[in-house]
Design an enzyme around this catalytic site. Sequence first.
Site, PDB file in Angstrom:
ATOM      1  N   HIS B 135       0.779  -1.032  -0.257  1.00  0.00           N
ATOM      2  CA  HIS B 135       0.123  -0.109   0.262  1.00  0.00           C
ATOM      3  C   HIS B 135       0.769   0.982  -0.158  1.00  0.00           C
ATOM      4  O   HIS B 135       2.001   0.862   0.447  1.00  0.00           O
ATOM      5  CB  HIS B 135      -0.543  -0.424   1.315  1.00  0.00           C
ATOM      6  N   ASP B 212       3.112  -4.454   8.078  1.00  0.00           N
ATOM      7  CA  ASP B 212       1.781  -4.009   7.952  1.00  0.00           C
ATOM      8  C   ASP B 212       0.208  -4.495   8.361  1.00  0.00           C
ATOM      9  O   ASP B 212       0.373  -5.451   7.150  1.00  0.00           O
ATOM     10  CB  ASP B 212       2.185  -3.067   6.333  1.00  0.00           C
ATOM     11  N   GLN B 215      -4.526  -4.893   6.994  1.00  0.00           N
ATOM     12  CA  GLN B 215      -5.311  -6.562   6.546  1.00  0.00           C
ATOM     13  C   GLN B 215      -5.198  -7.192   6.927  1.00  0.00           C
ATOM     14  O   GLN B 215      -6.120  -8.258   6.811  1.00  0.00           O
ATOM     15  CB  GLN B 215      -5.071  -6.016   4.965  1.00  0.00           C
ATOM     16  N   LYS B 238     -10.190  -0.355  10.658  1.00  0.00           N
ATOM     17  CA  LYS B 238     -10.809  -1.810  10.263  1.00  0.00           C
ATOM     18  C   LYS B 238     -11.106  -2.489  11.294  1.00  0.00           C
ATOM     19  O   LYS B 238     -11.184  -3.695  10.607  1.00  0.00           O
ATOM     20  CB  LYS B 238      -9.339  -2.128   9.452  1.00  0.00           C
ATOM     21  N   CYS B 376      -5.196   2.923  -4.172  1.00  0.00           N
ATOM     22  CA  CYS B 376      -3.224   2.923  -2.829  1.00  0.00           C
ATOM     23  C   CYS B 376      -2.306   2.664  -2.917  1.00  0.00           C
ATOM     24  O   CYS B 376      -1.358   2.105  -2.219  1.00  0.00           O
ATOM     25  CB  CYS B 376      -3.443   3.556  -1.552  1.00  0.00           C
TER      26      CYS B 376
END
Lengths: 150, 418
Positions: B135, B212, B215, B238, B376
């Site tokens: 991303h 990261d 997600q 999220k 993104c």
Amino acid sequence: MESAELRELYQTVILDHYKKPRNFGRPEGADREAEGRNPLCGDHFKVYAKLDGDRVAAVGFEGSGCAISTASASLMTQLVAGRSREEAHAIFTRFHDLVTGSGDVDPASVGKLEVLAGVREFPARVKCATLAWHALEAALDRPGESVSTE
Amino acid sequence: MSSSAEPFPTRLSDLEVARLRADFPVLAQRPHGRPLAYLDNANTTQKPRAVIDAESHFYATDYAGVHRAVYELAERATRAYEAGRAAVRRFLHAPDAHEVILLRGTTEAINLVASSFSRAHVGAGDEILITAMEHHSNLVPWQLACEARGARLVVAPIDDSGALLLDEFERLVTDRTRIVAVAHVSNSLGSVNPVREIVEIAHARGVPVLVDGAQSAPHMPVDVQELGCDFYAFSGHKVYGPSGIGALWGRRELLEALPPWQGGGGMIENVTFEKTTYAGIPARFEAGTPNIAGAVGLAAAIEYVEAVGVERIAAHEQQLLVHATEALREIPGLTIIGTAPEKAGLVSFVLDCAHPHDIATILDREGVAVRAGHHCTQPVMQHFGVPATVRASFGLYNTREDVDALVAGLRTVVEVFG
């Protein structure tokens, strides 16, 4: 498709210009160009113009975008050719007001662009409808510049 | 051992999902007269009543500045804020709550590490290694760091399914590599990265790894000790929590060796005009009044997710992924972008007759909320030669009916554009 608004947005003329864009490519003798990008959706056009004095002799475009942005670009090339820069600017102003629903614009005053009047029901798509126009304005007034909808 | 030894069924039943849906007030609305099929969970998730109430109750009864005053109200506020940190520690299975920095979200967490770590450890000619599926928020901060330090950004390639080429990755970890930053799960392709292998390869050369996790939490159980990574970042919004709150977990010795990032109140030990000394972790990295109510809401969100069970959420979303993948393959002219063997619950696709933006507009009128665009991840779009994709991403409250509404909407698109 059940929604009347969707039917208006994706009417035959728009789908036709999307699938067979007119004046796609660089017109011979083009002396102005500018790029337009919508960083949110990745739409990207290059708009070319050939000036003959103050008159826009020809307009063409390249790139990729959605049905709304492509049809608007294609219709623009047809509508602007042969007009003065001032007339081209005036058409864009009326068209912009039409798709943003601001002011009281007679849809007939924008000629064939009237088919894009349905965009005013889809505020998220105004940037699509105006992308090529912003690029054309840049090509005519600030050649070589890149414009972005953001 | 028989499967009856399991304390609960491994997936959510339809009845349970129906009950969970009732916890989310936003799902009751009917956009354009249709039931809302909210399939944009990789972008952000909706909030259960428990989160909304926790934040509202906190403002109504316990709100004050934290870590400052001695009055009782402020002590309650501080306890509530610190309970948010404790919830994050538990959620990530981190060893120590001091290693949890509460920040605005994943983007801020990565920017903190990219900025502070590179100032301390990255010099001219050094390399920072990321992957081709990152991303922009796990790419641009490292680009900025490289520019500032005269270092080089190295990108490990992916294959045509969207999976990381691990051999290539291994080859790119060199004596000049100072840090590796990888997505746990790709937001535009769904690919799950083999974080443990990545960590093993990097650690063999003494290189720390930032994950990261935007997600992955809460779509799969996350145990930072088992992953072996050195930093892990995620966003509250999220994981069914409020926006504007998230966390960075980092190993104590690494965090303690980082220079401060933002200066301000709360992060100091002693200040004179000549010299300032800084507080220890986590306060050193939390300058200014933090998102106090956000931390309270995040704790409520984590409790909610834990009560449902992260494993069961993951199993539920995998089922939806299988159903969606099968159903989408039946649509003429549809190509799924991202077909890695291991995928999280999201599916990205293009149609040959229509642009993603037009698809999303038509789907919206059918009550289906999806994301259309480059997500993104412009380099990922370039890799697959598409300007944009449509992405449907699942959450704990999604149903087969949501997927079916998506598929029906796509049939309308094909009707209009085909």
